[in-house]
Scaffold this active site. Sequence first.
Site, PDB file in Angstrom:
ATOM      1  N   HIS A 353      38.161  20.544  33.745  1.00  0.00           N
ATOM      2  CA  HIS A 353      38.879  21.249  34.818  1.00  0.00           C
ATOM      3  C   HIS A 353      39.262  20.358  35.983  1.00  0.00           C
ATOM      4  O   HIS A 353      39.712  20.860  37.002  1.00  0.00           O
ATOM      5  CB  HIS A 353      38.036  22.392  35.377  1.00  0.00           C
ATOM      6  CG  HIS A 353      37.804  23.502  34.411  1.00  0.00           C
ATOM      7  ND1 HIS A 353      38.606  24.620  34.346  1.00  0.00           N
ATOM      8  CD2 HIS A 353      36.863  23.661  33.464  1.00  0.00           C
ATOM      9  CE1 HIS A 353      38.151  25.426  33.405  1.00  0.00           C
ATOM     10  NE2 HIS A 353      37.092  24.861  32.851  1.00  0.00           N
ATOM     11  N   LYS A 544      43.159  29.241  49.156  1.00  0.00           N
ATOM     12  CA  LYS A 544      42.451  28.467  48.129  1.00  0.00           C
ATOM     13  C   LYS A 544      41.346  27.693  48.830  1.00  0.00           C
ATOM     14  O   LYS A 544      41.299  27.689  50.055  1.00  0.00           O
ATOM     15  CB  LYS A 544      43.403  27.505  47.396  1.00  0.00           C
ATOM     16  CG  LYS A 544      44.249  26.641  48.353  1.00  0.00           C
ATOM     17  CD  LYS A 544      45.203  25.721  47.600  1.00  0.00           C
ATOM     18  CE  LYS A 544      46.495  26.378  47.185  1.00  0.00           C
ATOM     19  NZ  LYS A 544      46.684  26.486  45.746  1.00  0.00           N
ATOM     20  N   ARG A 545      40.445  27.045  48.046  1.00  0.00           N
ATOM     21  CA  ARG A 545      39.442  26.202  48.690  1.00  0.00           C
ATOM     22  C   ARG A 545      40.133  25.169  49.579  1.00  0.00           C
ATOM     23  O   ARG A 545      41.261  24.731  49.294  1.00  0.00           O
ATOM     24  CB  ARG A 545      38.597  25.499  47.627  1.00  0.00           C
ATOM     25  CG  ARG A 545      37.582  26.403  46.975  1.00  0.00           C
ATOM     26  CD  ARG A 545      36.564  26.939  47.949  1.00  0.00           C
ATOM     27  NE  ARG A 545      35.626  25.926  48.327  1.00  0.00           N
ATOM     28  CZ  ARG A 545      34.325  25.941  48.009  1.00  0.00           C
ATOM     29  NH1 ARG A 545      33.824  26.949  47.322  1.00  0.00           N
ATOM     30  NH2 ARG A 545      33.522  24.979  48.405  1.00  0.00           N
ATOM     31  N   LYS A 550      44.490  19.371  48.241  1.00  0.00           N
ATOM     32  CA  LYS A 550      45.330  20.575  48.231  1.00  0.00           C
ATOM     33  C   LYS A 550      46.301  20.586  49.421  1.00  0.00           C
ATOM     34  O   LYS A 550      47.284  21.299  49.429  1.00  0.00           O
ATOM     35  CB  LYS A 550      44.455  21.825  48.247  1.00  0.00           C
ATOM     36  CG  LYS A 550      43.599  21.979  46.975  1.00  0.00           C
ATOM     37  CD  LYS A 550      42.751  23.246  47.017  1.00  0.00           C
ATOM     38  CE  LYS A 550      41.742  23.358  45.897  1.00  0.00           C
ATOM     39  NZ  LYS A 550      42.319  23.878  44.635  1.00  0.00           N
ATOM     40  N   THR A 652      45.384  28.567  39.666  1.00  0.00           N
ATOM     41  CA  THR A 652      45.545  29.892  39.068  1.00  0.00           C
ATOM     42  C   THR A 652      46.056  30.871  40.129  1.00  0.00           C
ATOM     43  O   THR A 652      46.688  31.868  39.779  1.00  0.00           O
ATOM     44  CB  THR A 652      44.218  30.416  38.474  1.00  0.00           C
ATOM     45  OG1 THR A 652      43.167  30.136  39.400  1.00  0.00           O
ATOM     46  CG2 THR A 652      43.911  29.750  37.150  1.00  0.00           C
ATOM     47  N   LYS A 656      48.877  34.187  40.177  1.00  0.00           N
ATOM     48  CA  LYS A 656      48.660  35.515  40.774  1.00  0.00           C
ATOM     49  C   LYS A 656      49.785  35.848  41.744  1.00  0.00           C
ATOM     50  O   LYS A 656      50.295  36.975  41.777  1.00  0.00           O
ATOM     51  CB  LYS A 656      47.302  35.564  41.495  1.00  0.00           C
ATOM     52  CG  LYS A 656      46.123  35.382  40.547  1.00  0.00           C
ATOM     53  CD  LYS A 656      44.819  35.034  41.273  1.00  0.00           C
ATOM     54  CE  LYS A 656      43.823  34.431  40.281  1.00  0.00           C
ATOM     55  NZ  LYS A 656      42.659  33.802  40.955  1.00  0.00           N
TER      56      LYS A 656
HETATM   57  C1  26W Z   1      29.887  19.120  40.322  1.00  0.00           C
HETATM   58  C2  26W Z   1      30.721  19.649  41.412  1.00  0.00           C
HETATM   59  C3  26W Z   1      31.876  20.415  40.886  1.00  0.00           C
HETATM   60  C4  26W Z   1      31.915  21.781  41.062  1.00  0.00           C
HETATM   61  C5  26W Z   1      32.981  22.492  40.563  1.00  0.00           C
HETATM   62  C6  26W Z   1      32.880  19.787  40.216  1.00  0.00           C
HETATM   63  C7  26W Z   1      33.932  20.482  39.719  1.00  0.00           C
HETATM   64  C8  26W Z   1      33.978  21.834  39.887  1.00  0.00           C
HETATM   65  C9  26W Z   1      35.110  22.633  39.313  1.00  0.00           C
HETATM   66  C10 26W Z   1      35.548  22.021  38.016  1.00  0.00           C
HETATM   67  C11 26W Z   1      36.194  22.741  40.290  1.00  0.00           C
HETATM   68  C12 26W Z   1      37.225  23.734  39.894  1.00  0.00           C
HETATM   69  O1  26W Z   1      37.065  24.915  40.116  1.00  0.00           O
HETATM   70  N1  26W Z   1      38.322  23.250  39.340  1.00  0.00           N
HETATM   71  C13 26W Z   1      39.485  24.089  39.209  1.00  0.00           C
HETATM   72  O2  26W Z   1      39.494  24.732  37.945  1.00  0.00           O
HETATM   73  C14 26W Z   1      40.556  25.669  37.869  1.00  0.00           C
HETATM   74  C15 26W Z   1      40.414  26.407  36.562  1.00  0.00           C
HETATM   75  O3  26W Z   1      40.725  25.577  35.496  1.00  0.00           O
HETATM   76  C16 26W Z   1      41.890  24.971  38.006  1.00  0.00           C
HETATM   77  O4  26W Z   1      42.899  25.939  38.016  1.00  0.00           O
HETATM   78  C17 26W Z   1      41.935  24.169  39.295  1.00  0.00           C
HETATM   79  O5  26W Z   1      43.123  23.404  39.360  1.00  0.00           O
HETATM   80  C18 26W Z   1      40.731  23.259  39.387  1.00  0.00           C
HETATM   81  O6  26W Z   1      40.680  22.604  40.642  1.00  0.00           O
END
Ligand code: 26W
Length: 841
Positions: A353, A544-545, A550, A652, A656
């Site tokens: 992701h 968004k975050r 971003k 995503t 929406k």
């Molecule tokens: C280990 C710390 C950490 C925590 C969460 C690393 C990475 C994450 C996630 C992978 C972050 C995340 O939510 N990524 C998002 O995933 C979505 C679903 O696929 C994508 O639409 C977003 O672009 C992506 O940033």
Amino acid sequence: MSSATIRRAFLDHVFYTQGKLPGHASGNDLYQALAHTVRDRLVQRWISTAEAYQSQPSRTVAYLSAEFLMGPHLGNNLVNLGIVEAVRGAMATLNLDLDHILAQEEEPGLGNGGLGRLAACFMDSLATLEIPALGYGIRYEYGIFHQSIIDGMQVESTDTWLRNGNPWEIQRSEWAVEVRLGGHTEHYTDDRGRYRVRWVPAKTVVGVPFDSPILGYRVNTVNTLRLWRAEATEAFDFHTFNRGDYLGAVNKKVTSENLTKVLYPNDETQQGKELRLEQQYFFVACSLQDMLRLLATQGLPVTRFHEKFTVQLNDTHPAVGIAELMRLLIDDHGLAWDEAWHITRRAFAYTNHTLLPEALEQWPLPLFQRILPRHLEIIYEINARFLDEVRIRFYGDESRLARLSLISEHGERHVRMAHLACVGSHTINGVAELHSRLMREDVLKDLYEMWPEKFTSITNGVTPRRWLALANPRLTRLVSEAIGDGWIKDLGQIRALEPYADDPSFRERWQAVRRENKQDLARLVRDATGVVVDPNSMFDVMVKRIHEYKRQHLAVLHIIALYHRIKSDPHADVQPRTFLFAGKAAPGYHYAKLMIRFVTSVAGVVNRDPQVRDRLKVVFLPNFNVTHGQKIYPAADLSEQISLAGKEASGTGNMKFAMNGAITIGTMDGANIELRDAIGADNFFPFGLNASEVYALKAAGYHPSTYYDSSPELRAVVDLIQHGFFSKGDAAVFRPLFDGLLQHDPYLLMADFASYLHCQQQVSAAYGDPERWQRMSVLSSARSGQFSSDRAIEQYCKRVWHAQAVPVCLLHRSSGQVQGARRAEADGIGTFSERCGGSGS
Ligand code: 26W
């Protein structure tokens, strides 16, 4: 299900479950009573689903995710049961407002953002498509923190979502399992002369499953979301206890239970935190034991694990599951390495992701060794065999070995979880076309060259049930009146709306719906922030975050530029806009917190300036969550998707917004590219460098100050910030921000600024032509069909999981059908689902 039945059941729950007379019921009592009323309507389907899955050999999808950002359950279940209006009517007869009751639900915010919400959309689609599936995760006692804005700055507080109890879960203590942690391993030879390993743990915790029903849309399928809570073992240290150290013993209990206390609020930055690795291992170990139990109840041997289960790793957070399954098969079930590896590799698949290097999980070796000594041995063995394969395939290529190793040797040694995930999986996918390509060409290049056949791409999707039918009932009504309601289950059908884009009376109704949605949002904004916004202005939304990549700060630079234009020339032609921002910053991510302060500070100046405030409004809505999203997406005119190209894996929110009829301004990043292709270049506002241009510019040497030097408008904007105009004259406040921008600017705001402003000018022109805008808006919805999570799940089923639908037929408690069905099966009279046929009644 008549209104009268619902009313009766509801009143019974107010009385018997909440122990109140209706006249004395609190908001929470009403919510709990209605939730129980609805849950009762799910139970029969839930049990029937379990029976259907139990009685035939279909493959079950086990979706392993450290996060599930489900959002409120009640409204969604009403939509999927098709009883929103019946329930609204029943409540009205009691003088109660359904929306008010729905608003009482504390949403389960067990996720950070995109990844957790994707898992939730996937659970909805799996159930709707009648695919046997179990979501496995962690029952965090505290979900994502609550955000308040005080003096313009983010302040976090704990999310106590369980304080009123959770009517959607059933605790299943009888399926609790033990999980071991720490300690050491002992090697010995067993009585058959085989080399064996015994893991002697330092501690053991108990995992207790809590099940929530996940109902599909208008089907009988109710899948299960099974979340694990850590508890102390029963005999939690009675040695200490017997020594009289009661409090010491209780303290150990507290420590065990800390394991599932809180969700880590980091999005895209990995810290080597011990408790987080323990959380990951804990829920994965619980889930795999649970799958082995289910396998046994079907009388299947462990050697058929991969036939019964397909295990999806939602990013690398559960990737330790690969080593854990190997351990279970070898140490506990006595399988040989090769056989265990054959099963494991056929069971797992991995979704990546993120491409951000700081998000790729790597665990320091000493920490891994301390918590999972046996798993580290297994990982070493996987690595040794893997590198042998590499040596043969890429003869003499020593540097490739170092790059591919599961253990990184740069500085302190680490376990590379993405490498483990790839080596142990049969399929690896990215979440949008561009992301999958960059994955193959960049972060996972060597792994791709090793096994190109393992790699695929499945673009994310979102569920039209929650994000349209539930969030936007007005638009749902309008669309269904025009083209029927088949689109809710098959979003491709929404394309039938296209011709209506040219129908003036339809466009007018479309606009009326969107206007009412904007009025609702304006009320929410006023109640939450005190800021009054004008529903006639363009709602320009970025939610968004908060993250540098971003680029919320790029949107703020645009606002400052408009402000500067009006201040320099009060007659400047500036389209009235309301800029709405929302999103959480990781509590330790200081730069992101400063970005929030930047938004709120600019808002403070702009909203107070009498010359500007009727044309520009800036709002930061605190505590963005699923509930807020449901109000925001349907009310947005413009969707801001402005990440630096190559950084946003998919996004995503973009989907929406588009479904709800917002127009997108966006970079050629993530799924924006596919969104533009689907919606048509005429109905989408692209800007900025694309991923290869970004790469080329950085390679050629990027000098952000040249943009500042050559653009008077950019200079004016940056100077206002530098001089402390938005920080009451205190130039120091935002110095880290613009110093970064002028010196390094890693996310290329300076390079994309001119293009962004130019594009925003075109957006304003389009908005100034309401007919054109409404046409674009209708087309945006009409062409968003491929972004349904149903499409994504169908692709996973075909390409990754090889899973098929199992329609569920309702069993009746009183008729003894449950036993009957089992007996028929034992007698060999066809399978349960064959006899039920169709999607049940
Ligand atoms: C280990 C710390 C950490 C925590 C969460 C690393 C990475 C994450 C996630 C992978 C972050 C995340 O939510 N990524 C998002 O995933 C979505 C679903 O696929 C994508 O639409 C977003 O672009 C992506 O940033």
